[in-house]
Design an enzyme around this catalytic site. Structure first.
Site, PDB file in Angstrom:
ATOM      1  N   ASP A 286      33.871  16.975  28.842  1.00 58.29           N
ATOM      2  CA  ASP A 286      33.308  15.657  29.318  1.00 58.29           C
ATOM      3  C   ASP A 286      32.889  15.840  30.823  1.00 58.29           C
ATOM      4  OD1 ASP A 286      33.719  12.179  29.742  1.00 58.29           O
ATOM      5  OD2 ASP A 286      31.679  13.249  29.479  1.00 58.29           O
TER       6      ASP A 286
ATOM      7  N   ASP B 237      31.185  15.331  24.654  1.00 55.08           N
ATOM      8  CA  ASP B 237      30.437  14.011  24.918  1.00 55.08           C
ATOM      9  C   ASP B 237      29.156  14.257  25.604  1.00 55.08           C
ATOM     10  OD1 ASP B 237      30.983  11.348  27.387  1.00 55.08           O
ATOM     11  OD2 ASP B 237      30.189  11.307  25.461  1.00 55.08           O
ATOM     12  N   ASN B 238      28.226  13.490  25.330  1.00 57.38           N
ATOM     13  CA  ASN B 238      26.838  13.474  25.952  1.00 57.38           C
ATOM     14  C   ASN B 238      25.800  14.629  25.407  1.00 57.38           C
ATOM     15  OD1 ASN B 238      29.014  13.060  28.895  1.00 57.38           O
ATOM     16  ND2 ASN B 238      27.576  11.531  28.131  1.00 57.38           N
TER      17      ASN B 238
ATOM     18  N   GLU C 297      27.312   5.294  26.996  1.00 58.27           N
ATOM     19  CA  GLU C 297      28.152   4.180  27.427  1.00 58.27           C
ATOM     20  C   GLU C 297      27.834   2.691  27.923  1.00 58.27           C
ATOM     21  OE1 GLU C 297      28.701   7.584  28.021  1.00 58.27           O
ATOM     22  OE2 GLU C 297      29.009   7.821  30.152  1.00 58.27           O
TER      23      GLU C 297
ATOM     24  N   LYS D 134      27.629  19.342  32.609  1.00 48.74           N
ATOM     25  CA  LYS D 134      27.074  19.669  31.426  1.00 48.74           C
ATOM     26  C   LYS D 134      26.506  21.050  31.214  1.00 48.74           C
ATOM     27  CE  LYS D 134      27.972  15.390  30.885  1.00 48.74           C
ATOM     28  NZ  LYS D 134      29.347  15.099  30.657  1.00 48.74           N
TER      29      LYS D 134
HETATM   30  O1  LIG Z   1      27.420  13.869  34.502  1.00 49.96           O
HETATM   31  C1  LIG Z   1      28.086  13.363  33.505  1.00 49.96           C
HETATM   32  N1  LIG Z   1      29.565  13.724  33.485  1.00 49.96           N
HETATM   33  C2  LIG Z   1      29.935  14.647  34.544  1.00 49.96           C
HETATM   34  C3  LIG Z   1      31.353  14.569  34.912  1.00 49.96           C
HETATM   35  C4  LIG Z   1      31.945  15.005  35.656  1.00 49.96           C
HETATM   36  C5  LIG Z   1      33.249  14.986  35.854  1.00 49.96           C
HETATM   37  O2  LIG Z   1      34.077  16.188  35.948  1.00 49.96           O
HETATM   38  C6  LIG Z   1      34.348  16.868  37.119  1.00 49.96           C
HETATM   39  S1  LIG Z   1      33.433  18.305  37.339  1.00 49.96           S
HETATM   40  C7  LIG Z   1      34.424  19.594  36.827  1.00 49.96           C
HETATM   41  C8  LIG Z   1      35.621  19.010  36.105  1.00 49.96           C
HETATM   42  C9  LIG Z   1      36.468  20.190  35.820  1.00 49.96           C
HETATM   43  N2  LIG Z   1      36.133  21.574  35.988  1.00 49.96           N
HETATM   44  C10 LIG Z   1      34.886  21.855  36.423  1.00 49.96           C
HETATM   45  C11 LIG Z   1      34.180  20.606  36.982  1.00 49.96           C
HETATM   46  C12 LIG Z   1      33.474  15.850  38.163  1.00 49.96           C
HETATM   47  O3  LIG Z   1      34.370  15.546  39.384  1.00 49.96           O
HETATM   48  C13 LIG Z   1      33.614  14.512  37.026  1.00 49.96           C
HETATM   49  O4  LIG Z   1      35.032  13.935  37.208  1.00 49.96           O
HETATM   50  C14 LIG Z   1      27.857  12.270  32.803  1.00 49.96           C
HETATM   51  C15 LIG Z   1      26.700  11.523  32.969  1.00 49.96           C
HETATM   52  C16 LIG Z   1      26.168  10.343  32.366  1.00 49.96           C
HETATM   53  N3  LIG Z   1      25.144   9.898  32.599  1.00 49.96           N
HETATM   54  O5  LIG Z   1      24.725   8.837  31.943  1.00 49.96           O
HETATM   55  O6  LIG Z   1      24.228  10.168  33.668  1.00 49.96           O
HETATM   56  C17 LIG Z   1      27.012   9.924  31.008  1.00 49.96           C
HETATM   57  C18 LIG Z   1      28.178  10.718  30.849  1.00 49.96           C
HETATM   58  O7  LIG Z   1      29.004  10.187  29.798  1.00 49.96           O
HETATM   59  C19 LIG Z   1      28.610  12.050  31.701  1.00 49.96           C
HETATM   60  O8  LIG Z   1      29.929  12.236  31.468  1.00 49.96           O
HETATM   61 MG   LIG Z   2      30.485  11.833  29.470  1.00 55.38          MG
END
Ligand SMILES: O=C(NC/C=C/[C@H]1O[C@@H](Sc2ccncc2)[C@H](O)[C@@H]1O)c1cc([N+](=O)[O-])cc(O)c1O
Ligand SMILES: [Mg+2]
Length: 215
Positions: free
Chosen positions: A141, A169-170, A199, A144
């Site tokens: 998650d 997810d996603n 969500e 992406k």
């Molecule tokens: O962009 C999305 N998720 C990216 C999540 C990223 C998470 O993981 C780390 S990156 C990391 C952590 C560990 N290792 C490397 C990098 C970031 O600091 C954040 O906490 C997302 C976007 C949408 N949306 O609708 O736009 C909906 C969703 O459910 C999503 O998950």
């Molecule tokens: Mg997500």
């Protein structure tokens, strides 16, 4: 300066949830994100699918990539039997600091190992540093575009073995096309798409469950 959205999510937990009650933490975050401010938690609808997969796998070691505020960490950890744990990787120190407090409020800190850093840097050290043999469940998650490279890295490091379940997810929104193509076309994975919604919205999204069949 203004508080951050994760800080406002933590405030909602501290105001509305009961210490030591993971379900109340989940409910508080979902209510806040549905009625006050959207945030990228897996949410209640996809969260129920996550719950069913965790219960079905009953994993001893779980890897979560992307902690954010700890919402899915709490969802997973609350279902783990004694002795089982989830290692969750978070890149952003501000998010990690909030997630630690959310996890603590839920009373699940003994089942969670939150690691600050990037998945690509930490995955090669998992065996040596955490004594992990292989993961029973991986919840993807995070960024992406990292889903596919990190899956290949987990394979190369021997952290994915016969029976390991990947849950992503996603896969529709924002979408992970290269990852989907890989797990759906690889003879080494048995994949299933759980159709759901992004969500707190009516947009389509879903979770892809892929079981590793071994080499
Ligand atoms: O962009 C999305 N998720 C990216 C999540 C990223 C998470 O993981 C780390 S990156 C990391 C952590 C560990 N290792 C490397 C990098 C970031 O600091 C954040 O906490 C997302 C976007 C949408 N949306 O609708 O736009 C909906 C969703 O459910 C999503 O998950
Ligand atoms: Mg997500």
């Amino acid at each position: 300066t203004r508080t951050s959205r994760p800080q406002r999510i933590l405030k909602a937990v501290q105001r509305k949830a009961t210490v030591g009650d993971p379900q109340s933490v989940i409910t508080a975050i979902d209510h806040f994100c549905r009625h006050r401010e959207w945030a990228m938690n897996v949410g209640d609808e996809k969260g129920s699918i996550l719950d069913s997969v965790v219960s079905e796998v009953s994993p001893v070691t779980v890897l979560e990539l992307g902690t954010y505020c700890g919402y899915s960490t709490v969802r997973i950890a609350r279902l783990l039997p004694p002795g089982a744990c989830v290692i969750t990787l978070e890149f952003n120190p501000d998010y990690a600091a909030i997630a630690r407090q959310v996890i603590k409020w839920s009373g699940l800190e003994d089942k969670v190992q939150l690691v600050e850093g990037a998945s690509g840097d930490w995955i090669p050290w998992m065996k040596e540093h955490f004594g992990v043999q292989a993961f029973d469940l991986v919840f993807l998650d995070h960024w992406k575009e990292r889903y596919l490279p990190d899956t290949k890295l987990l394979e190369e490091c021997g952290l994915i073995q016969k029976g390991t379940v990947l849950l992503a997810d996603n896969v529709i929104c924002p979408g992970t096309p290269d990852y989907l193509e890989y797990v759906r076309n690889s003879p080494r994975y048995n994949s299933h798409y759980y159709r759901s919604h992004l969500e707190y919205t009516k947009a389509e999204d879903g979770l892809e469950k892929s079981v590793f069949l071994g080499y």
